[in-house]
Scaffold this active site. Sequence first.
Site, PDB file in Angstrom:
ATOM      1  N   PHE A 271     -39.414 114.031  37.834  1.00  0.00           N
ATOM      2  CA  PHE A 271     -38.537 112.759  38.427  1.00  0.00           C
ATOM      3  C   PHE A 271     -38.539 112.937  39.906  1.00  0.00           C
ATOM      4  CE2 PHE A 271     -37.371 110.613  34.635  1.00  0.00           C
ATOM      5  CZ  PHE A 271     -37.643 111.043  33.558  1.00  0.00           C
TER       6      PHE A 271
ATOM      7  N   ASP B 280     -34.564 131.304  41.967  1.00  0.00           N
ATOM      8  CA  ASP B 280     -34.244 131.162  43.281  1.00  0.00           C
ATOM      9  C   ASP B 280     -34.259 132.288  44.076  1.00  0.00           C
ATOM     10  OD1 ASP B 280     -32.742 130.519  45.719  1.00  0.00           O
ATOM     11  OD2 ASP B 280     -32.093 128.656  45.128  1.00  0.00           O
TER      12      ASP B 280
ATOM     13  N   GLU C 142     -27.770 119.287  31.534  1.00  0.00           N
ATOM     14  CA  GLU C 142     -28.177 120.582  30.965  1.00  0.00           C
ATOM     15  C   GLU C 142     -27.101 121.156  29.921  1.00  0.00           C
ATOM     16  OE1 GLU C 142     -29.190 124.148  34.015  1.00  0.00           O
ATOM     17  OE2 GLU C 142     -26.738 124.105  33.979  1.00  0.00           O
TER      18      GLU C 142
ATOM     19  N   HIS D 120     -31.659 130.629  32.082  1.00  0.00           N
ATOM     20  CA  HIS D 120     -31.143 130.241  33.364  1.00  0.00           C
ATOM     21  C   HIS D 120     -30.981 131.478  34.141  1.00  0.00           C
ATOM     22  CE1 HIS D 120     -28.422 128.774  36.582  1.00  0.00           C
ATOM     23  NE2 HIS D 120     -28.876 127.499  36.076  1.00  0.00           N
TER      24      HIS D 120
END
Length: 348
Positions: free
Chosen positions: A116, A321, A298, A228
């Site tokens: 998106f 990250d 989420e 995650h």
Amino acid sequence: MDLRGRPKCCSLHLGILPLIVVALVFFGYGFVSHRSQELGDSEAVTRVAVGELDVQEVVALSRIVYTQPKALTPSRKDVLVLTPWLAPIIWEGTFNIDILNEQFRLQNTTVGLTVFAIKKYVVFLKLFLETAEQQFMVGHKVIYYVFTDRPADVPQVPLGAGRKLVVLTVRNYTRWQDVSMHRMEMISRLSEQRFLHEVDYLVCADVDMKFSDHVGVEILSALFGTLHPGFYSRSREAFTYERRPKSQAYIPRDEGDFYYAGGFFGGSVVEVYRLTKACHQAMMEDKANGIEAVWHDESYLNKYLLYHKPTKVLSPEYVWDQQLLGWPSIMKKLRYVAVPKNHQAIRN
Ligand SMILES: *[C@@H]1O[C@H](CO)[C@@H](O)[C@H](O)[C@H]1NC(C)=O
Ligand SMILES: *[C@@H]1O[C@H](CO)[C@@H](O)[C@H](O)[C@H]1NC(C)=O
């Protein structure tokens, strides 16, 4: 990727980490038959799914020479590689990509990648697509489905053989939370309308990321979620699940397997259809009751995957990250990583 507590759009949050850091399955005939099925109602979806889940095709391989798996030598000693419901957890070192590539090629697998790019997030598309061309499902058939409100701003990125891009023009929403949450609705709607007829698997990814190492067919299965990166080492009590019983996303503190990232999940089209439809319905019910789950889509994803166990779980190699988390030694590869960004500037 975002710090917990800061507004975000279409990207993942890092939970309490900022306190420290900053503050087939291919299931056989399903492959051929589901494309030819007309899918007008959920009955059709159910029929297809039964076929896919009941029959796992065993393909006939030709000779391949590779290192022998050793029954007395674990592939990894430092991480969990199997869930209690016997779903593989995908870490570097646990799979042989040559065997898997051969199997999925023989099944003529086509993978859809949904992304998106709403409002200013179109700026992330170029790097996302360029790096996907280098790392994502190389050698397999891929259709990029780019959902955007700015079709004229979708960049022209040269695509390899067997790969194409489809622009799907959608409306935008004022609130970033709505932009993020309505992804579930749009994926479920398009799954019925076209994905079911065009691809075998769907991978649903955030756009404000890039592929920095191999992401291939090892991830494909009926239903997969990703650990995650901010929570893989934490206990269930610390997960930022929705904790208000009034919400459809509610999970009690004594439940929960993993905390899954909202920015990378997927599976067969039928299973992604079921997941996204269920999450959208849960959101609509919450909205009618004047409540919105703490981490938006989420939170609903985590509720769904608690009671519909994924058939593969991806390690945080598949959502990372490096700026926030560095590069710990258990991470042999960083495959899909956050792109540094200024949220304030792009959120609106
Ligand atoms: C593989 O899929 C393509 C469509 O993506 C189709 O045209 C082709 O005939 C298929 N090949 C086989 C061997 O099934
Ligand atoms: C939202 O979409 C409309 C067209 O559907 C467009 O005119 C408007 O500029 C968009 N808003 C933003 C902030 O991009």
